[in-house]
Write a protein that holds these residues in place. Structure first.
Motif, mmCIF file in Angstrom:
data_model
loop_
_atom_site.group_PDB
_atom_site.id
_atom_site.type_symbol
_atom_site.label_atom_id
_atom_site.label_comp_id
_atom_site.label_asym_id
_atom_site.label_seq_id
_atom_site.Cartn_x
_atom_site.Cartn_y
_atom_site.Cartn_z
ATOM 1 N N THR A 175 0.832 -1.211 0.000
ATOM 2 C CA THR A 175 0.000 0.000 0.000
ATOM 3 C C THR A 175 0.863 1.256 0.000
ATOM 4 O OG1 THR A 175 -0.221 -0.162 2.435
ATOM 5 C CG2 THR A 175 -1.994 -1.093 1.087
ATOM 6 N N ASP A 176 2.032 1.200 0.629
ATOM 7 C CA ASP A 176 2.952 2.343 0.585
ATOM 8 C C ASP A 176 3.388 2.648 -0.851
ATOM 9 O OD1 ASP A 176 2.821 2.662 3.301
ATOM 10 O OD2 ASP A 176 4.711 1.643 3.727
ATOM 11 N N LYS A 177 3.364 1.608 -1.706
ATOM 12 C CA LYS A 177 3.732 1.777 -3.117
ATOM 13 C C LYS A 177 2.513 2.104 -3.986
ATOM 14 C CE LYS A 177 7.531 -1.533 -2.612
ATOM 15 N NZ LYS A 177 8.004 -2.907 -2.920
ATOM 16 N N GLY A 178 1.346 2.295 -3.350
ATOM 17 C CA GLY A 178 0.158 2.689 -4.093
ATOM 18 C C GLY A 178 -0.739 1.560 -4.536
ATOM 19 N N VAL A 179 -0.433 0.303 -4.157
ATOM 20 C CA VAL A 179 -1.282 -0.819 -4.544
ATOM 21 C C VAL A 179 -2.621 -0.732 -3.797
ATOM 22 C CG1 VAL A 179 -1.510 -3.337 -4.548
ATOM 23 C CG2 VAL A 179 0.712 -2.276 -5.035
ATOM 24 N N ALA A 180 -3.704 -0.970 -4.516
ATOM 25 C CA ALA A 180 -5.039 -1.015 -3.913
ATOM 26 C C ALA A 180 -5.355 -2.459 -3.541
ATOM 27 C CB ALA A 180 -6.078 -0.485 -4.887
ATOM 28 N N ILE A 181 -5.769 -2.685 -2.301
ATOM 29 C CA ILE A 181 -5.999 -4.047 -1.817
ATOM 30 C C ILE A 181 -7.432 -4.203 -1.317
ATOM 31 C CG2 ILE A 181 -5.378 -5.713 -0.007
ATOM 32 C CD1 ILE A 181 -2.501 -4.822 -0.307
ATOM 33 N N VAL A 182 -8.066 -5.294 -1.750
ATOM 34 C CA VAL A 182 -9.346 -5.716 -1.170
ATOM 35 C C VAL A 182 -9.058 -6.916 -0.285
ATOM 36 C CG1 VAL A 182 -11.692 -6.511 -1.596
ATOM 37 C CG2 VAL A 182 -10.591 -4.957 -3.211
ATOM 38 N N TYR A 183 -9.515 -6.868 0.953
ATOM 39 C CA TYR A 183 -9.190 -7.905 1.928
ATOM 40 C C TYR A 183 -10.478 -8.493 2.475
ATOM 41 C CZ TYR A 183 -6.464 -10.091 5.694
ATOM 42 O OH TYR A 183 -5.841 -10.990 6.531
ATOM 43 N N ILE A 184 -10.642 -9.806 2.312
ATOM 44 C CA ILE A 184 -11.808 -10.518 2.839
ATOM 45 C C ILE A 184 -11.324 -11.540 3.857
ATOM 46 C CG2 ILE A 184 -13.761 -12.024 2.289
ATOM 47 C CD1 ILE A 184 -13.700 -10.905 -0.546
ATOM 48 N N SER A 185 -11.875 -11.509 5.060
ATOM 49 C CA SER A 185 -11.485 -12.479 6.072
ATOM 50 C C SER A 185 -12.593 -12.614 7.104
ATOM 51 C CB SER A 185 -10.190 -12.046 6.776
ATOM 52 O OG SER A 185 -9.859 -12.952 7.818
ATOM 53 N N HIS A 186 -12.776 -13.851 7.592
ATOM 54 C CA HIS A 186 -13.714 -14.076 8.688
ATOM 55 C C HIS A 186 -13.013 -13.991 10.040
ATOM 56 C CE1 HIS A 186 -16.899 -14.828 5.962
ATOM 57 N NE2 HIS A 186 -16.351 -15.904 5.446
ATOM 58 N N HIS A 187 -11.697 -13.731 10.034
ATOM 59 C CA HIS A 187 -10.982 -13.419 11.272
ATOM 60 C C HIS A 187 -11.155 -11.920 11.504
ATOM 61 C CE1 HIS A 187 -9.140 -17.378 11.591
ATOM 62 N NE2 HIS A 187 -8.802 -17.299 10.319
ATOM 63 N N LEU A 188 -12.233 -11.551 12.172
ATOM 64 C CA LEU A 188 -12.620 -10.144 12.248
ATOM 65 C C LEU A 188 -11.598 -9.297 12.999
ATOM 66 C CD1 LEU A 188 -16.462 -10.523 12.918
ATOM 67 C CD2 LEU A 188 -15.226 -10.438 10.743
ATOM 68 N N ILE B 116 -19.112 -4.328 13.282
ATOM 69 C CA ILE B 116 -18.959 -5.237 12.145
ATOM 70 C C ILE B 116 -19.982 -6.365 12.214
ATOM 71 C CG2 ILE B 116 -17.411 -6.864 11.004
ATOM 72 C CD1 ILE B 116 -15.075 -5.162 12.134
ATOM 73 N N VAL B 117 -20.055 -7.018 13.388
ATOM 74 C CA VAL B 117 -20.959 -8.161 13.540
ATOM 75 C C VAL B 117 -22.408 -7.731 13.377
ATOM 76 C CG1 VAL B 117 -21.762 -9.942 15.124
ATOM 77 C CG2 VAL B 117 -19.330 -9.405 14.995
ATOM 78 N N SER B 118 -22.762 -6.601 13.971
ATOM 79 C CA SER B 118 -24.135 -6.122 13.872
ATOM 80 C C SER B 118 -24.508 -5.806 12.420
ATOM 81 C CB SER B 118 -24.312 -4.871 14.733
ATOM 82 O OG SER B 118 -25.618 -4.356 14.612
ATOM 83 N N ALA B 119 -23.589 -5.185 11.685
ATOM 84 C CA ALA B 119 -23.861 -4.857 10.287
ATOM 85 C C ALA B 119 -23.965 -6.107 9.422
ATOM 86 C CB ALA B 119 -22.768 -3.928 9.752
ATOM 87 N N MET B 120 -23.158 -7.130 9.753
ATOM 88 C CA MET B 120 -23.158 -8.361 8.969
ATOM 89 C C MET B 120 -24.396 -9.206 9.199
ATOM 90 S SD MET B 120 -19.222 -9.704 9.285
ATOM 91 C CE MET B 120 -19.736 -11.394 8.940
ATOM 92 N N VAL B 121 -24.686 -9.477 10.483
ATOM 93 C CA VAL B 121 -25.706 -10.491 10.788
ATOM 94 C C VAL B 121 -26.745 -10.049 11.796
ATOM 95 C CG1 VAL B 121 -24.150 -12.402 10.251
ATOM 96 C CG2 VAL B 121 -24.219 -11.526 12.578
ATOM 97 N N GLY B 122 -26.574 -8.865 12.383
ATOM 98 C CA GLY B 122 -27.551 -8.403 13.353
ATOM 99 C C GLY B 122 -27.557 -9.186 14.640
ATOM 100 N N ARG B 123 -26.390 -9.753 14.995
ATOM 101 C CA ARG B 123 -26.301 -10.501 16.256
ATOM 102 C C ARG B 123 -25.026 -10.132 16.971
ATOM 103 N NH1 ARG B 123 -25.617 -16.840 14.985
ATOM 104 N NH2 ARG B 123 -26.975 -16.384 13.234
ATOM 105 N N SER B 124 -24.974 -10.425 18.276
ATOM 106 C CA SER B 124 -23.802 -10.127 19.092
ATOM 107 C C SER B 124 -22.779 -11.247 18.985
ATOM 108 C CB SER B 124 -24.221 -9.942 20.556
ATOM 109 O OG SER B 124 -23.104 -9.963 21.409
#
Length: 513
Positions: A183-196, A228-236
């Motif tokens: 990212t310091d070099k300007g690369v755009a990254i999309v990151y998907i992970s269930h390790h919140l 994050i959890v509330s927006a994803m699934v509406g649960r705690s």
């Protein structure tokens, strides 16, 4: 790079519904959502794997259409897929340059490919031989090869779909340093992970999908885990784990002095003089780092690996030298770590995969009772909450979390009395995790012995009746959930760097709260 009005329809199922999505140069955009929310579908469209039903993509303000991943890569868009996509019979270097081989005088320049592979593996601080065969690598090492391949492509847009699902905390730390360098070099990254927790550390911008639609966006500095959890699934997050209420019965599994050679490193022991037991109604969790020997232990218990020494007894009967089929028939079943390679048959339907290990229960005189098979499959689909259009749907049409539920459901159909689960929540969302933990608690409540392995400390602390910590092929410590702490479990795993990293993560989480 931007997506505007992207929709994707599979038959009668709408996976994406008019989605707008932006990727920023020099930033990490974290994409959240439950399995089946449409995250991976959008990423496959943006990387040329699939075409949208409707909508447009723009790169640097110019509308683009990618007919293949090669076209996307040529424009600087690369993806690390959630499911590993490596050829088992190839070397590491061959896999990294597959489809884009370096040639000299019309021939593949193997020496140069090995040199460049070594350079990118050095960047990841991973001691993998570029000439090693993929099939001889552990799952976590294979995942690092996938990451190395994407890094070598020198992408301007890099999509990472579950890049850390099989990595240790130390390897994640190294990967994060690489991401920040990019990212310091300007690369755009999309990151998907269930390790919140890790996404809070690495992300700059958050986007949440639900049911194929974008439902929330925020700057990472303004949000926390609860948001994050509330927006994803509406649960705690407190709802993830199910309280285990089971009477402990007789011993179902006894392992005494088990010793197993490491199939990837000659002369090394993967399991070293290990003993343990599991009783009916227990949920025994095994925590350990990558390479601790958990998978080799489980594959030996089910009969896939051969023990050099020691014994395995099931309900008092010695099964050390019996077949896998015999152990399944006697009530043992393994949910493997790698669902794609060992848990599913990709060319078959959801229903065929579910009943594959128990089809003889519906067969008489060589004829399968299809009605009984479909009825029992339907019961299991409802029990483990598989989201599929029908039993006839291709297994590949399901999200990763729902595929994992099919693997778990296949185990349930064998009516096990002892179930082994190796990283059962790898690569699944918080909702699917909650379903799997509920399933484990229900099995224990019905008198089944449960033994599961995980690399997440929170899972053994909150979903077990007993905790074993493996290190270097041995049981290094045993705890009850009441006596265990995160620090004690990490210390028993014998990795001081990991303990320090976890302390830093806890401090970050405390500050966020």
């Amino acid at each position: 790079m931007s997506a505007r009005g992207i929709s994707k329809v599979y038959g009668g199922t709408r996976a994406l519904n008019s989605v707008d999505f932006d990727i920023r140069a020099g930033k990490v955009t974290v994409l959240y959502g439950e399995n089946g929310a449409g995250k991976s579908t959008l990423m496959r469209i943006m990387s040329g794997v699939e075409s949208p039903t409707a909508g447009t993509l723009t790169l640097d303000g110019e509308e683009v259409t990618f007919a293949s991943p090669a076209q996307a890569e040529a424009r600087g868009v690369a993806i690390i897929h959630q499911e590993l996509n490596l050829s088992a019979n190839m070397t590491v270097a061959e896999s990294i340059f597959l489809g884009r081989e370096i040639k000299r005088f019309g021939f593949v320049d193997t020496k140069e490919q090995v040199r460049r592979t070594q350079a990118v593996l050095d960047l990841l601080e991973e001691p993998i031989d570029p000439r090693a065969t993929i099939s001889n690598l552990r799952l976590g090492q294979q995942q690092l090869v996938e990451i190395a391949r994407a890094l070598d492509e020198d992408a301007r847009v890099l999509i990472m779909d579950e890049p850390t699902s099989a990595l240790s905390a130390t390897e994640v730390e190294v990967l994060f340093r690489v991401i920040r360098d990019l990212t310091d070099k300007g690369v755009a990254i999309v990151y998907i992970s269930h390790h919140l927790d890790e996404t809070l550390e690495i992300g700059d911008h958050a986007v949440v999908f639900r049911d194929g639609e974008l439902v929330a966006t925020a700057e990472m500095r303004d949000i926390d885990l609860k948001w994050i959890v509330s927006a994803m699934v509406g649960r705690s997050t407190d709802d993830m784990f199910t309280v285990i209420d089971a009477a402990v019965g007789d011993t179902v599994l006894e392992v005494d002095g088990l010793t197993v050679a490491d199939p990837t490193q000659p002369g090394r022991l993967a399991v070293d003089d290990l003993s343990l037991s599991v009783r009916a109604g227990e949920v025994v969790g095994i925590y350990g780092l990558m390479g601790a020997g958990r998978t080799e232990l489980f594959e030996t218990l089910i009969g896939r690996n051969r023990a050099q020494a020691g014994s395995v007894r099931l309900f008092g009967r010695d099964v050390t030298n019996t077949s896998i089929g015999d152990r399944i028939a006697r009530g043992m079943y393994l949910v493997p770590e790698d669902r794609q390679k060992d848990g599913l048959v990709q060319g078959q339907s959801v229903g065929a995969n579910l009943s594959l290990a128990s089809v003889t229960r519906f067969t008489r005189l060589g004829i399968t009772d299809g009605k009984a098979e479909r009825s029992r499959n339907a019961d299991v689909i409802g029990s483990v909450r598989v989201k599929a259009s029908s039993q006839g749907a291709p297994i590949g049409s399901l999200s990763g979390g729902n595929q994992q539920k099919v693997v778990v459901g296949k185990a349930l159909l064998t009516e096990p009395q002892l179930i082994l689960l190796d990283e059962p929540t790898r690569g699944v969302d918080i909702g699917a995790k909650a379903d799997i933990f509920k399933f484990m608690a229900e099995l224990a409540g019905s008198g089944v012995g449960v033994l599961f392995a995980t690399s997440e400390v929170a899972e053994v602390l909150n979903s077990t009746t007993r905790i074993l910590v493996m290190s270097r092929g041995r049981v290094a410590a045993e705890f009850t959930p009441a006596s265990a702490t995160r620090e004690a479990v990490l210390a028993a795993a014998d990795d001081s760097e990991l303990v320090e990293l976890e302390h830093q993560q806890m401090e970050t989480e405390g500050a966020a709260e």
